[in-house]
Design a protein around this motif. Structure first.
Motif, PDB file in Angstrom:
ATOM      1  N   GLY A  78       0.781  -1.231   0.000  1.00 29.96           N
ATOM      2  CA  GLY A  78       0.000   0.000   0.000  1.00 29.96           C
ATOM      3  C   GLY A  78       0.808   1.274   0.000  1.00 29.96           C
ATOM      4  N   HIS A  79       2.138   1.198  -0.026  1.00 28.17           N
ATOM      5  CA  HIS A  79       2.965   2.404  -0.057  1.00 28.17           C
ATOM      6  C   HIS A  79       3.016   2.980  -1.467  1.00 28.17           C
ATOM      7  CE1 HIS A  79       4.215   1.143   3.940  1.00 28.17           C
ATOM      8  NE2 HIS A  79       4.919   2.273   4.068  1.00 28.17           N
ATOM      9  N   GLN A  80       3.424   4.238  -1.573  1.00 29.16           N
ATOM     10  CA  GLN A  80       3.541   4.909  -2.863  1.00 29.16           C
ATOM     11  C   GLN A  80       4.801   4.440  -3.591  1.00 29.16           C
ATOM     12  OE1 GLN A  80       0.252   6.134  -3.274  1.00 29.16           O
ATOM     13  NE2 GLN A  80       1.438   7.523  -4.548  1.00 29.16           N
ATOM     14  N   VAL A  81       4.639   4.179  -4.894  1.00 25.84           N
ATOM     15  CA  VAL A  81       5.750   3.707  -5.726  1.00 25.84           C
ATOM     16  C   VAL A  81       6.045   4.761  -6.777  1.00 25.84           C
ATOM     17  CG1 VAL A  81       6.611   1.854  -7.190  1.00 25.84           C
ATOM     18  CG2 VAL A  81       4.957   1.336  -5.389  1.00 25.84           C
ATOM     19  N   GLU A  82       7.183   5.424  -6.650  1.00 23.43           N
ATOM     20  CA  GLU A  82       7.532   6.491  -7.593  1.00 23.43           C
ATOM     21  C   GLU A  82       8.112   5.934  -8.889  1.00 23.43           C
ATOM     22  OE1 GLU A  82       6.658   9.503  -7.151  1.00 23.43           O
ATOM     23  OE2 GLU A  82       5.954   9.198  -5.088  1.00 23.43           O
ATOM     24  N   GLU A  83       8.828   4.834  -8.805  1.00 20.51           N
ATOM     25  CA  GLU A  83       9.432   4.267 -10.012  1.00 20.51           C
ATOM     26  C   GLU A  83       8.869   2.853 -10.246  1.00 20.51           C
ATOM     27  OE1 GLU A  83      13.633   4.594  -9.659  1.00 20.51           O
ATOM     28  OE2 GLU A  83      13.605   6.779  -9.562  1.00 20.51           O
ATOM     29  N   ARG A  84       9.721   1.897 -10.621  1.00 15.22           N
ATOM     30  CA  ARG A  84       9.229   0.554 -10.934  1.00 15.22           C
ATOM     31  C   ARG A  84       9.037  -0.298  -9.691  1.00 15.22           C
ATOM     32  NH1 ARG A  84       8.901  -3.183 -15.186  1.00 15.22           N
ATOM     33  NH2 ARG A  84       9.418  -1.537 -16.684  1.00 15.22           N
ATOM     34  N   PHE A  85       9.937  -0.178  -8.713  1.00 22.11           N
ATOM     35  CA  PHE A  85       9.901  -1.033  -7.536  1.00 22.11           C
ATOM     36  C   PHE A  85       9.491  -0.240  -6.299  1.00 22.11           C
ATOM     37  CE2 PHE A  85      12.889  -3.020 -10.458  1.00 22.11           C
ATOM     38  CZ  PHE A  85      12.457  -4.341 -10.453  1.00 22.11           C
ATOM     39  N   PRO A  90       9.694   1.116  -2.716  1.00 23.34           N
ATOM     40  CA  PRO A  90      10.828   1.351  -1.808  1.00 23.34           C
ATOM     41  C   PRO A  90      10.636   0.686  -0.438  1.00 23.34           C
ATOM     42  CG  PRO A  90       9.435   3.292  -1.912  1.00 23.34           C
ATOM     43  CD  PRO A  90       8.894   2.331  -2.929  1.00 23.34           C
ATOM     44  N   HIS A  91       9.419   0.239  -0.128  1.00 25.54           N
ATOM     45  CA  HIS A  91       9.137  -0.349   1.178  1.00 25.54           C
ATOM     46  C   HIS A  91       9.292  -1.875   1.188  1.00 25.54           C
ATOM     47  CE1 HIS A  91       6.529  -1.762   4.552  1.00 25.54           C
ATOM     48  NE2 HIS A  91       7.156  -0.774   5.178  1.00 25.54           N
ATOM     49  N   CYS A  92       8.658  -2.550   0.199  1.00 26.26           N
ATOM     50  CA  CYS A  92       8.703  -4.024   0.182  1.00 26.26           C
ATOM     51  C   CYS A  92       9.478  -4.595  -1.001  1.00 26.26           C
ATOM     52  CB  CYS A  92       7.278  -4.596   0.187  1.00 26.26           C
ATOM     53  SG  CYS A  92       6.349  -4.279  -1.346  1.00 26.26           S
ATOM     54  N   GLY A  93       9.791  -3.763  -1.998  1.00 19.26           N
ATOM     55  CA  GLY A  93      10.585  -4.220  -3.134  1.00 19.26           C
ATOM     56  C   GLY A  93       9.794  -4.851  -4.262  1.00 19.26           C
ATOM     57  N   GLN A  94       8.454  -4.940  -4.150  1.00 15.97           N
ATOM     58  CA  GLN A  94       7.655  -5.556  -5.213  1.00 15.97           C
ATOM     59  C   GLN A  94       7.592  -4.651  -6.436  1.00 15.97           C
ATOM     60  OE1 GLN A  94       4.069  -7.980  -4.482  1.00 15.97           O
ATOM     61  NE2 GLN A  94       2.926  -6.388  -5.547  1.00 15.97           N
ATOM     62  N   GLU A  95       7.635  -5.268  -7.612  1.00 17.05           N
ATOM     63  CA  GLU A  95       7.557  -4.532  -8.866  1.00 17.05           C
ATOM     64  C   GLU A  95       6.110  -4.097  -9.113  1.00 17.05           C
ATOM     65  OE1 GLU A  95       9.425  -5.019 -13.365  1.00 17.05           O
ATOM     66  OE2 GLU A  95       8.964  -6.781 -12.159  1.00 17.05           O
ATOM     67  N   ASN A  96       5.932  -2.837  -9.458  1.00 14.98           N
ATOM     68  CA  ASN A  96       4.584  -2.275  -9.627  1.00 14.98           C
ATOM     69  C   ASN A  96       4.094  -2.460 -11.065  1.00 14.98           C
ATOM     70  OD1 ASN A  96       2.251  -0.934  -8.750  1.00 14.98           O
ATOM     71  ND2 ASN A  96       2.994   1.019  -9.581  1.00 14.98           N
ATOM     72  N   ILE A  97       3.855  -3.731 -11.437  1.00 19.93           N
ATOM     73  CA  ILE A  97       3.360  -4.034 -12.779  1.00 19.93           C
ATOM     74  C   ILE A  97       1.949  -4.589 -12.687  1.00 19.93           C
ATOM     75  CG2 ILE A  97       5.659  -4.473 -13.730  1.00 19.93           C
ATOM     76  CD1 ILE A  97       5.143  -7.463 -13.358  1.00 19.93           C
ATOM     77  N   GLU A  98       1.270  -4.636 -13.836  1.00 21.89           N
ATOM     78  CA  GLU A  98      -0.098  -5.145 -13.872  1.00 21.89           C
ATOM     79  C   GLU A  98      -0.144  -6.580 -13.344  1.00 21.89           C
ATOM     80  OE1 GLU A  98      -2.751  -3.605 -14.503  1.00 21.89           O
ATOM     81  OE2 GLU A  98      -2.073  -1.738 -15.433  1.00 21.89           O
TER      82      GLU A  98
END
Length: 370
Positions: free
Chosen positions: A16-23, A25-33
């Motif tokens: 649930g944290h904000q992701v500014e780039e691809r990954f 910064p809190h858990c390291g998960q990639e923010n992809i579909e």
């Protein structure tokens, strides 16, 4: 790096944290579909092991050409640059014992022709000789009487040739049948009754030790298996058990390292990392041997090729032996004489340990045949 499509929503689906780039910064998960095309499953699997950013290939290069470097780097804390030791070992183990099963086998060119093939070949030769004689008769080269006598002589030669081939093959088949009858003998016994009779007179205990193997061999014989089929089943069962056996021996190998080094400076964990990297190298060497044998089976018979292959095998065997001493000296940073002495003692102890383990493995592998 993954090629999955990035989400427009910048909120991480995992934490649930904000992701500014691809990954994230809190858990390291990639923010992809979360929903991807079907081929993404395969590309993700390959990327996960080979890491297109060079992590996998750099790890493999260091593993094979720089003994001990991966262990030193890992213990120094540089762990994102290379594939993790456990993951590396499991991957190489999987490839080593999976790849040979999918590689095609060279065809056996020494297979003897069957009786049907011999008869078919003989019939074709007779028909061909008749056509040639008839053609010569039509062209006036041979008279009717000469053509008749020629054909008769050719038929006689073909018949004699066929009889000789059949006679030779029957003798060969007889030898095979005799060999097949005797080849299932265990310690000079052809049945369990004979084995029990010999065992009763044995004072060494060898027949008692080998009794489970004899029971399994004769049981498989009664099921209709030949010695060659039993051997192939045993070899396959043994090969598939080796990775498990090596994995079991890993902590034993690390334990011997722990005994021979300073307990305060080197933890058991450190020896475990060294062992994982060294065993990964050994599996890689075994893979090279297996692939090399497959390749040489397709090449034409040549003394030069055989000599080169033997020299390559000897060179790789020598390298796999020297590798341990170099890696041991590089990781534990002891004086050369001390390193060589400890390395030699460890090599002998573990060689005996591995030999005993493989003897037990061979025994159990045969008993567990089904």
């Amino acid at each position: 790096m993954s090629h999955g499509k990035l989400r427009e929503d910048k909120t991480c689906l995992n934490c649930g944290h904000q992701v500014e780039e691809r990954f994230c910064p809190h858990c390291g998960q990639e923010n992809i579909e979360s929903r991807q095309p079907f081929h993404f499953l395969f590309t993700h699997f390959i990327e996960d092991f080979t890491h297109y950013d060079g992590q996998f290939w750099k790890t493999m290069q260091y593993l094979f050409t720089r003994p001990g470097t991966l262990t030193k780097e890992y213990l120094a804390g540089k762990r994102q640059l290379y594939v993790a030791p456990v993951k590396l070992y499991i991957f190489i183990s999987f490839i080593t014992f999976f790849l040979p099963n999918i590689l095609p086998h060279a065809k056996d060119e020494g297979e003897r022709p069957s009786h049907n093939k011999v008869e078919t070949k003989s019939q074709k030769q007779k028909e061909l000789s008749k056509d040639i004689v008839k053609d010569l008769q039509k062209k006036g080269v041979l008279s009717y009487e000469a053509a008749h006598n020629t054909q008769k002589a050719l038929d006689t030669l073909n018949t004699l040739d066929t009889l000789k081939i059949k006679e030779a093959q029957e003798k060969s088949d007889l030898l095979d049948r005799t060999f097949d009858t005797n080849e299932t003998s265990i310690m000079n016994a052809h049945t369990m009754k004979q084995y029990d009779s010999i065992q009763a007179k044995d004072k060494t205990g060898i027949y008692t030790l080998l009794r489970p193997i004899a029971e399994k061999a004769f049981a498989l014989k009664e099921e209709g298996f030949t010695k060659h089929q039993i051997w192939e089943k045993y070899k396959e069962n043994f090969i598939h058990t080796i990775p498990k056996a090596l994995f079991v021996y890993l902590p034993i190998f690390a334990f011997f390292l722990w005994l021979f080094h300073d307990k305060k400076k080197w933890w058991y964990f450190d020896h475990g990392i060294f062992t994982l990297h060294y065993f990964s190298f050994l599996l890689l060497g075994i893979l090279i041997f297996i692939v090399g044998e497959k390749i040489i089976s397709y090449l034409p018979d040549s003394n030069w090729l055989t000599l080169l292959y033997v020299l390559a095998c000897l060179g790789l065997s020598a390298y796999m032996t020297i590798y341990f001493f170099v890696a041991h000296h590089r990781v534990y940073e002891t004086k050369k004489r001390t390193s060589i002495l400890k390395g030699l003692l460890l090599f002998i102890i573990n060689y005996i340990g591995l030999l005993l383990m493989f003897m037990v493995l061979m025994y159990l592998s045969f008993i567990m045949l089904h």
